[in-house]
Design a protein around this motif. Sequence first.
Motif, PDB file in Angstrom:
ATOM      1  N   GLU A  65       1.372 -61.755  29.918  1.00  0.00           N
ATOM      2  CA  GLU A  65       2.027 -61.137  28.761  1.00  0.00           C
ATOM      3  C   GLU A  65       1.631 -59.672  28.599  1.00  0.00           C
ATOM      4  O   GLU A  65       2.437 -58.837  28.150  1.00  0.00           O
ATOM      5  CB  GLU A  65       1.674 -61.907  27.482  1.00  0.00           C
ATOM      6  CG  GLU A  65       2.359 -63.253  27.348  1.00  0.00           C
ATOM      7  CD  GLU A  65       1.671 -64.359  28.119  1.00  0.00           C
ATOM      8  OE1 GLU A  65       2.167 -65.496  28.100  1.00  0.00           O
ATOM      9  OE2 GLU A  65       0.612 -64.084  28.731  1.00  0.00           O
ATOM     10  N   ALA A  66       0.381 -59.333  28.959  1.00  0.00           N
ATOM     11  CA  ALA A  66      -0.059 -57.941  28.843  1.00  0.00           C
ATOM     12  C   ALA A  66       0.715 -57.049  29.804  1.00  0.00           C
ATOM     13  O   ALA A  66       1.067 -55.902  29.479  1.00  0.00           O
ATOM     14  CB  ALA A  66      -1.562 -57.851  29.117  1.00  0.00           C
ATOM     15  N   VAL A  67       1.011 -57.563  30.987  1.00  0.00           N
ATOM     16  CA  VAL A  67       1.768 -56.783  31.974  1.00  0.00           C
ATOM     17  C   VAL A  67       3.217 -56.633  31.511  1.00  0.00           C
ATOM     18  O   VAL A  67       3.824 -55.555  31.629  1.00  0.00           O
ATOM     19  CB  VAL A  67       1.704 -57.457  33.355  1.00  0.00           C
ATOM     20  CG1 VAL A  67       2.448 -56.619  34.387  1.00  0.00           C
ATOM     21  CG2 VAL A  67       0.261 -57.661  33.784  1.00  0.00           C
ATOM     22  N   ARG A  68       3.781 -57.696  30.965  1.00  0.00           N
ATOM     23  CA  ARG A  68       5.155 -57.620  30.467  1.00  0.00           C
ATOM     24  C   ARG A  68       5.268 -56.595  29.339  1.00  0.00           C
ATOM     25  O   ARG A  68       6.237 -55.822  29.267  1.00  0.00           O
ATOM     26  CB  ARG A  68       5.597 -58.994  29.973  1.00  0.00           C
ATOM     27  CG  ARG A  68       5.809 -60.018  31.083  1.00  0.00           C
ATOM     28  CD  ARG A  68       6.065 -61.387  30.494  1.00  0.00           C
ATOM     29  NE  ARG A  68       6.239 -62.402  31.542  1.00  0.00           N
ATOM     30  CZ  ARG A  68       6.208 -63.708  31.303  1.00  0.00           C
ATOM     31  NH1 ARG A  68       6.000 -64.162  30.063  1.00  0.00           N
ATOM     32  NH2 ARG A  68       6.379 -64.554  32.295  1.00  0.00           N
ATOM     33  N   SER A  69       4.269 -56.588  28.463  1.00  0.00           N
ATOM     34  CA  SER A  69       4.285 -55.633  27.355  1.00  0.00           C
ATOM     35  C   SER A  69       4.204 -54.200  27.870  1.00  0.00           C
ATOM     36  O   SER A  69       4.893 -53.297  27.362  1.00  0.00           O
ATOM     37  CB  SER A  69       3.114 -55.924  26.411  1.00  0.00           C
ATOM     38  OG  SER A  69       3.042 -54.961  25.383  1.00  0.00           O
ATOM     39  N   PHE A  70       3.367 -53.997  28.895  1.00  0.00           N
ATOM     40  CA  PHE A  70       3.247 -52.659  29.483  1.00  0.00           C
ATOM     41  C   PHE A  70       4.580 -52.219  30.083  1.00  0.00           C
ATOM     42  O   PHE A  70       5.017 -51.067  29.907  1.00  0.00           O
ATOM     43  CB  PHE A  70       2.157 -52.673  30.553  1.00  0.00           C
ATOM     44  CG  PHE A  70       2.046 -51.395  31.323  1.00  0.00           C
ATOM     45  CD1 PHE A  70       1.393 -50.294  30.785  1.00  0.00           C
ATOM     46  CD2 PHE A  70       2.605 -51.280  32.587  1.00  0.00           C
ATOM     47  CE1 PHE A  70       1.301 -49.103  31.500  1.00  0.00           C
ATOM     48  CE2 PHE A  70       2.514 -50.096  33.298  1.00  0.00           C
ATOM     49  CZ  PHE A  70       1.859 -49.006  32.758  1.00  0.00           C
ATOM     50  N   CYS A  71       5.228 -53.146  30.783  1.00  0.00           N
ATOM     51  CA  CYS A  71       6.518 -52.815  31.393  1.00  0.00           C
ATOM     52  C   CYS A  71       7.565 -52.516  30.313  1.00  0.00           C
ATOM     53  O   CYS A  71       8.419 -51.619  30.478  1.00  0.00           O
ATOM     54  CB  CYS A  71       6.997 -53.961  32.271  1.00  0.00           C
ATOM     55  SG  CYS A  71       5.972 -54.226  33.743  1.00  0.00           S
TER      56      CYS A  71
END
Length: 229
Positions: A65-71
């Motif tokens: 989820e942290a990577v998705r938020s960054f993207c």
Amino acid sequence: MDSELHATEVKCRDGETFSVHAHGPRLTLITAPDTDMTAASALAPYRRPSDPWDGLALYGGMPVEAVRSFCALHGGVAQIGRTAQTLLRALPSEADPPAEQAPAVETPIPDSRPSVADLVNAGTHDFLGRPLTPEQMQLDYLTPAVIEARRGLTEVEGALVLGLGHAEATPRLAALERRAEVASLSGSRLCLLDHSRYAAHPLRAEAIKLRKRLAEARKKALAEIAREA
């Protein structure tokens, strides 16, 4: 897919690019631009101590989820390399159930039961740990051992009888070898003295003296054999 995009890279819609690497079977690291936007993203808590190079920062241990938020901060994903896609799919999710804790290791309870050796010495069990019958427990093995030791001691402390023993040795050497052998065999049967069941045996004191005298006779015979050799 852009032919210039590396297999480990992810390119966002605003042109921001970051890399995904596997440094071990359970360690996935992301190398992303060290910018104010990244520092304010969901990746920030997962930054790892490292020397910055080329304006990049290292992140690890984050959920997907942290990577998705960054993207999402960069308009979403435009292109993704095959390796990066595989690694990101393998990241844990905040929705995953917590890992089960290993059961506590119970402290083993020491076995307070007597050992087979203790039972044998007590005269209640055989050497396989099987209980003896009342008839078997009444058997007295020390008395015949003492009787045999008396006979053996009479021979080994008596005059040396030439002609006994092995024929290939000289008569005296053969007789000495027999004396040492008789003393050893007669004394070995008195090992029953070490069993607690015979602690109060009426012949115990005599058996102790016999064992000592047989040992001395054996030692003397072996010394004479060494001189004869």
